[in-house]
Design a protein around this motif. Sequence first.
Motif, PDB file in Angstrom:
ATOM      1  N   ARG A 151       0.858  -1.175   0.000  1.00 29.68           N
ATOM      2  CA  ARG A 151       0.000   0.000   0.000  1.00 29.68           C
ATOM      3  C   ARG A 151       0.901   1.233   0.000  1.00 29.68           C
ATOM      4  N   GLY A 152       0.418   2.318  -0.576  1.00 26.36           N
ATOM      5  CA  GLY A 152       1.232   3.513  -0.640  1.00 26.36           C
ATOM      6  C   GLY A 152       1.662   4.003   0.725  1.00 26.36           C
ATOM      7  N   ASP A 153       0.738   3.992   1.698  1.00 23.39           N
ATOM      8  CA  ASP A 153       1.092   4.478   3.028  1.00 23.39           C
ATOM      9  C   ASP A 153       2.084   3.550   3.715  1.00 23.39           C
ATOM     10  N   GLN A 154       2.001   2.260   3.426  1.00 20.01           N
ATOM     11  CA  GLN A 154       2.930   1.303   4.025  1.00 20.01           C
ATOM     12  C   GLN A 154       4.359   1.561   3.545  1.00 20.01           C
ATOM     13  N   SER A 156       5.600   4.392   2.373  1.00 20.46           N
ATOM     14  CA  SER A 156       6.058   5.664   2.946  1.00 20.46           C
ATOM     15  C   SER A 156       6.451   5.499   4.406  1.00 20.46           C
ATOM     16  N   GLU A 157       5.696   4.695   5.159  1.00 25.78           N
ATOM     17  CA  GLU A 157       6.029   4.449   6.564  1.00 25.78           C
ATOM     18  C   GLU A 157       7.370   3.743   6.709  1.00 25.78           C
ATOM     19  N   SER A 160      10.079   6.263   6.120  1.00 24.26           N
ATOM     20  CA  SER A 160      10.183   7.141   7.292  1.00 24.26           C
ATOM     21  C   SER A 160      10.895   6.445   8.438  1.00 24.26           C
ATOM     22  N   THR A 169       4.709  12.052  -4.616  1.00 21.22           N
ATOM     23  CA  THR A 169       4.285  10.751  -5.118  1.00 21.22           C
ATOM     24  C   THR A 169       3.548  10.934  -6.437  1.00 21.22           C
TER      25      THR A 169
END
Length: 236
Positions: A151-154, A156-157, A160, A169
């Motif tokens: 997933r995109g948020d995964q 990015s996390e 980070s 993005t």
Amino acid sequence: MLTVDYDLLGVRPGMRVLDLGCGEGRHAFEAYRRGADVLAVDWGQHEVATTAQWLGAIAAAGEAPAGARAAVARGDLRALPVPDASVDRVIASEVLEHIVDDQTAIAEIARVLRPGGRVAVTVPRYGPERVCWALSDSYHANSGGHIRIYRGDQLSERLSAAGLRPTDTHHAHALHAPYWWLKCAVGVDRENVLTRAYHRVLVWDLMKRPWPTRTAERLLDPLLGKSFVVYADKPA
């Protein structure tokens, strides 16, 4: 066919650029043509040999500016043959989904980047990739195949967590998503009249870059783009 936007990545002449999981070198070639000092890394012997051959051809044809340099190395992305804080830009395109210990690979990216450096990471986009997995096990369940869908948020996390700061993005290659759905439905190792015809269209688009397909892909990328691209900076 480039997935990374080099203007967003900010590649300039003289920069040290690392192309990880370079495959047959498409992103390394563009960095070299822009005057960078490029090191392309891949674990596959065939990929390393092919990339070296094409980089030599680019140099022989005079397509790289004076001062640009390029080299190829076989290496493990979890233990890069590169000193700490020695690279201005890193490209990791369509490779992290193949690596079991992706967090170590991301930590290596953070290690080799100079403070103020930037990385572009591309992975298959969650939605289109999920359709491919549902249609065909052969698409991903093979030696060296895709072992996860991000997933995109995964993603990015995880960047980070390694000390990098995600910024921009975007999505890419919308015209390729339906092609791979069709391939998965037919069988990834099989061809029929539809897959052959669609492939010819993609090759024509790649070679000619006509405005109708370029416009269509630009409009469809937010909805169907097969690749997700995230850029992240190492704090200065």
